[in-house]
Design a protein around this motif. Structure first.
Motif, PDB file in Angstrom:
ATOM      1  N   GLN A   1      34.446  36.709  47.808  1.00  0.00           N
ATOM      2  CA  GLN A   1      35.629  35.870  47.636  1.00  0.00           C
ATOM      3  C   GLN A   1      35.783  35.428  46.191  1.00  0.00           C
ATOM      4  N   ARG A   2      34.651  35.069  45.554  1.00  0.00           N
ATOM      5  CA  ARG A   2      34.688  34.643  44.156  1.00  0.00           C
ATOM      6  C   ARG A   2      35.118  35.799  43.247  1.00  0.00           C
ATOM      7  N   VAL A   3      34.592  36.973  43.520  1.00  0.00           N
ATOM      8  CA  VAL A   3      34.967  38.137  42.712  1.00  0.00           C
ATOM      9  C   VAL A   3      36.451  38.438  42.879  1.00  0.00           C
ATOM     10  N   THR A   4      36.936  38.361  44.122  1.00  0.00           N
ATOM     11  CA  THR A   4      38.355  38.615  44.389  1.00  0.00           C
ATOM     12  C   THR A   4      39.226  37.599  43.673  1.00  0.00           C
ATOM     13  N   ARG A   5      38.837  36.313  43.728  1.00  0.00           N
ATOM     14  CA  ARG A   5      39.629  35.267  43.065  1.00  0.00           C
ATOM     15  C   ARG A   5      39.611  35.467  41.548  1.00  0.00           C
ATOM     16  N   THR A   6      38.454  35.829  41.015  1.00  0.00           N
ATOM     17  CA  THR A   6      38.365  36.087  39.581  1.00  0.00           C
ATOM     18  C   THR A   6      39.322  37.206  39.180  1.00  0.00           C
ATOM     19  N   ASP A   7      39.365  38.262  39.973  1.00  0.00           N
ATOM     20  CA  ASP A   7      40.270  39.378  39.685  1.00  0.00           C
ATOM     21  C   ASP A   7      41.729  38.921  39.742  1.00  0.00           C
ATOM     22  N   GLN A   8      42.057  38.087  40.735  1.00  0.00           N
ATOM     23  CA  GLN A   8      43.427  37.595  40.861  1.00  0.00           C
ATOM     24  C   GLN A   8      43.814  36.743  39.656  1.00  0.00           C
ATOM     25  N   LEU A   9      42.914  35.864  39.226  1.00  0.00           N
ATOM     26  CA  LEU A   9      43.202  35.011  38.081  1.00  0.00           C
ATOM     27  C   LEU A   9      43.316  35.834  36.804  1.00  0.00           C
ATOM     28  N   ASP A  10      42.451  36.811  36.663  1.00  0.00           N
ATOM     29  CA  ASP A  10      42.471  37.654  35.471  1.00  0.00           C
ATOM     30  C   ASP A  10      43.773  38.454  35.396  1.00  0.00           C
ATOM     31  N   ASP A  11      44.274  38.899  36.541  1.00  0.00           N
ATOM     32  CA  ASP A  11      45.517  39.672  36.580  1.00  0.00           C
ATOM     33  C   ASP A  11      46.739  38.789  36.321  1.00  0.00           C
ATOM     34  N   ALA A  12      46.711  37.540  36.803  1.00  0.00           N
ATOM     35  CA  ALA A  12      47.894  36.691  36.769  1.00  0.00           C
ATOM     36  C   ALA A  12      48.032  35.877  35.485  1.00  0.00           C
ATOM     37  N   LEU A  13      46.918  35.646  34.776  1.00  0.00           N
ATOM     38  CA  LEU A  13      46.928  34.764  33.618  1.00  0.00           C
ATOM     39  C   LEU A  13      46.809  35.537  32.308  1.00  0.00           C
ATOM     40  N   ARG A  14      47.448  35.043  31.280  1.00  0.00           N
ATOM     41  CA  ARG A  14      47.304  35.642  29.950  1.00  0.00           C
ATOM     42  C   ARG A  14      45.890  35.449  29.421  1.00  0.00           C
ATOM     43  N   GLY A  15      45.292  34.328  29.733  1.00  0.00           N
ATOM     44  CA  GLY A  15      43.951  34.051  29.255  1.00  0.00           C
ATOM     45  C   GLY A  15      43.050  33.572  30.381  1.00  0.00           C
ATOM     46  N   TRP A  16      41.995  34.302  30.683  1.00  0.00           N
ATOM     47  CA  TRP A  16      41.015  33.905  31.680  1.00  0.00           C
ATOM     48  C   TRP A  16      39.631  34.260  31.163  1.00  0.00           C
ATOM     49  N   PRO A  17      38.682  33.321  31.205  1.00  0.00           N
ATOM     50  CA  PRO A  17      38.759  31.949  31.704  1.00  0.00           C
ATOM     51  C   PRO A  17      39.743  31.087  30.886  1.00  0.00           C
ATOM     52  N   LEU A  18      40.136  29.969  31.479  1.00  0.00           N
ATOM     53  CA  LEU A  18      41.091  29.092  30.829  1.00  0.00           C
ATOM     54  C   LEU A  18      40.507  28.522  29.543  1.00  0.00           C
ATOM     55  N   GLN A  19      41.344  28.431  28.513  1.00  0.00           N
ATOM     56  CA  GLN A  19      40.943  27.851  27.240  1.00  0.00           C
ATOM     57  C   GLN A  19      41.537  26.464  27.082  1.00  0.00           C
ATOM     58  N   SER A  20      40.823  25.595  26.370  1.00  0.00           N
ATOM     59  CA  SER A  20      41.388  24.300  26.026  1.00  0.00           C
ATOM     60  C   SER A  20      42.414  24.479  24.917  1.00  0.00           C
ATOM     61  N   ALA A  21      43.338  23.533  24.814  1.00  0.00           N
ATOM     62  CA  ALA A  21      44.404  23.650  23.819  1.00  0.00           C
ATOM     63  C   ALA A  21      43.849  23.736  22.407  1.00  0.00           C
ATOM     64  N   GLU A  22      42.801  22.954  22.116  1.00  0.00           N
ATOM     65  CA  GLU A  22      42.287  22.942  20.749  1.00  0.00           C
ATOM     66  C   GLU A  22      41.607  24.257  20.375  1.00  0.00           C
ATOM     67  N   ARG A  23      41.189  25.043  21.361  1.00  0.00           N
ATOM     68  CA  ARG A  23      40.518  26.314  21.086  1.00  0.00           C
ATOM     69  C   ARG A  23      41.385  27.523  21.412  1.00  0.00           C
ATOM     70  N   ALA A  24      42.601  27.282  21.807  1.00  0.00           N
ATOM     71  CA  ALA A  24      43.466  28.378  22.246  1.00  0.00           C
ATOM     72  C   ALA A  24      43.805  29.319  21.090  1.00  0.00           C
TER      73      ALA A  24
ATOM     74  N   MET B   1      47.066  16.574  23.644  1.00  0.00           N
ATOM     75  CA  MET B   1      46.067  16.743  24.697  1.00  0.00           C
ATOM     76  C   MET B   1      45.139  17.901  24.361  1.00  0.00           C
ATOM     77  N   PRO B   2      44.295  17.744  23.345  1.00  0.00           N
ATOM     78  CA  PRO B   2      43.453  18.865  22.882  1.00  0.00           C
ATOM     79  C   PRO B   2      42.500  19.412  23.929  1.00  0.00           C
ATOM     80  N   GLU B   3      42.072  18.577  24.892  1.00  0.00           N
ATOM     81  CA  GLU B   3      41.101  19.017  25.889  1.00  0.00           C
ATOM     82  C   GLU B   3      41.757  19.670  27.111  1.00  0.00           C
ATOM     83  N   ALA B   4      43.083  19.593  27.199  1.00  0.00           N
ATOM     84  CA  ALA B   4      43.770  20.163  28.358  1.00  0.00           C
ATOM     85  C   ALA B   4      43.566  21.672  28.412  1.00  0.00           C
ATOM     86  N   LEU B   5      43.394  22.198  29.628  1.00  0.00           N
ATOM     87  CA  LEU B   5      43.227  23.635  29.820  1.00  0.00           C
ATOM     88  C   LEU B   5      44.594  24.286  30.013  1.00  0.00           C
ATOM     89  N   ILE B   6      44.821  25.391  29.310  1.00  0.00           N
ATOM     90  CA  ILE B   6      46.122  26.059  29.344  1.00  0.00           C
ATOM     91  C   ILE B   6      46.119  27.177  30.377  1.00  0.00           C
TER      92      ILE B   6
END
Length: 283
Positions: free
Chosen positions: A62-85, A150-155
Motif C-alpha cells: 500500500q505504501r509503495v502504491t501510494r508513493t507511486d501515486q504521489l510521484d505521478d501526481a505531484l511536480r515534486g515528491w517528496p514534498l519540499q518546504s518553501a524555503e528549500r523549493a 511561510m518558509p516551513e510550509a510544504l508545497i
C-alpha cells in the motif's frame, strides 16, 4: 546502478526473507523428524507469525502504491518546504535575457510584494491568485511571497487538474492527519501550488475548494495565471468557465504589470482598487 536502497525495499526484503526462512525451517523439521506434530500453542504461533508477515507485506505494498501515486501526481515528491523549493520545479522561468540558475536573485516589486505576503499571512485568505502578462514574473513573485510568509510550509504542486482531483480522492486524502505519506506534524502547514491555473479550471468547483478548506492540515492555495487565459476562460462556456468563475468568486487576486521589476506601479489589486496595506484591509 548503485545508490541508496529505499526503506520500503529494505523492509520488504527483510519481511520476505523472514517468511521464507520460517517455511524452510518447517520443511527441514518435517524431513528430519518422522512425526512432526507441533503442540497447538506452537501451531498458533506459526499461524500468527505468517499472518503478521502477510499483513506487513500488504501494508508495504500500500505504501509503495501510494508513493507511486504521489510521484505521478505531484511536480515534486517528496514534498519540499518553501524555503528549500527549487524554483524551476514550480514553474519559475529565468529572468529575461539571463542564464541565471536556481531562479537568480529576486528583484522585489515593492508594495505588491508586501500585499501578497500580507494576504498569505491572513488566515481568512486561503486562496491567493497572481495574474499578469506572459513572462512578467508571476510564479517567482508568488513563490518568493510564500517563502517570506511561510518558509516551513510544504508545497504540494499537482501536475494538472486530473492530478489535483486524484490527490484529494486518495485514501486517506493528501492533507489528512491520518496520512503517513506524507507524514504531517501538528505544526504543519501546506501550500497548494496551482501554477498555470488555466490547466485546473476544468476540475475546480466549489466542492473541491471546500474540501481543501476543510482539510485537517491548514492549506493555503496559491495560484498564477496569464491574464489573457483567465479572461478567455471567464468569457467561455462549460466546465472551464465555471471553474474560472468559481476562482473569481473565491480568490484574492493581485495583478502584476509588465515592465522591469523594482519600479513603481509593479502591481495592483485586480478589482482596480488600491493595494491593501494590512491583512484586515485586504478582505
Amino acid at each position: 546502478m548503485g545508490g541508496r536502497v529505499p526503506p520500503e525495499a529494505r523492509v520488504g526484503a527483510t519481511t520476505l526473507a523472514a517468511t521464507v526462512a520460517a517455511v524452510a525451517i518447517l520443511e527441514v523439521l518435517q524431513q528430519t523428524v518422522e512425526t512432526f506434530d507441533p503442540r497447538p500453542e506452537i501451531s498458533v504461533l506459526i499461524v500468527v507469525a505468517v499472518s503478521f508477515a502477510t499483513l506487513a507485506l500488504s501494508v508495504l505494498q500500500q505504501r509503495v502504491t501510494r508513493t507511486d501515486q504521489l510521484d505521478d501526481a505531484l511536480r515534486g515528491w517528496p514534498l519540499q518546504s518553501a524555503e528549500r523549493a527549487d524554483p524551476y520545479r514550480y514553474g519559475v522561468f529565468p529572468p529575461r535575457g539571463s542564464a541565471a540558475t536556481g531562479g537568480g536573485e529576486y528583484v522585489g516589486r515593492g508594495q505588491i510584494d508586501e500585499d501578497i505576503e500580507a494576504a498569505l499571512l491572513d488566515s481568512e485568505s486561503p486562496f491567493v491568485l497572481v495574474t499578469g502578462p506572459r513572462r512578467v514574473g508571476k510564479s517567482r513573485a508568488a513563490l518568493e511571497a510564500v517563502r517570506r510568509a511561510m518558509p516551513e510550509a510544504l508545497i504540494a504542486a499537482p501536475e494538472d487538474g486530473a492530478a489535483l482531483r486524484a490527490l484529494l480522492d486518495l485514501d486517506p486524502p493528501l492533507f489528512s492527519r491520518r496520512s503517513r505519506l506524507p507524514r504531517w506534524s501538528r505544526s504543519s502547514h501546506a501550500v497548494l501550488w496551482l501554477d498555470g491555473l488555466n490547466r485546473f479550471f476544468g476540475e475546480i468547483d466549489g466542492d473541491l475548494l471546500d474540501d481543501v478548506r476543510r482539510s485537517a492540515i491548514p492549506v493555503t492555495t496559491v495560484a498564477t495565471v496569464r491574464d489573457d487565459d483567465y479572461e478567455a476562460a471567464l468569457e467561455g462556456t462549460g466546465a472551464e468557465a465555471e471553474g474560472a468563475k468559481t476562482v473569481a468568486a473565491e480568490a484574492l487576486e493581485f495583478e502584476l504589470e509588465d515592465g522591469p521589476p523594482g519600479g513603481g506601479g509593479a502591481g495592483a489589486r485586480r478589482d482596480g482598487g488600491p493595494p491593501a496595506a494590512a491583512p484586515a484591509e485586504i478582505r
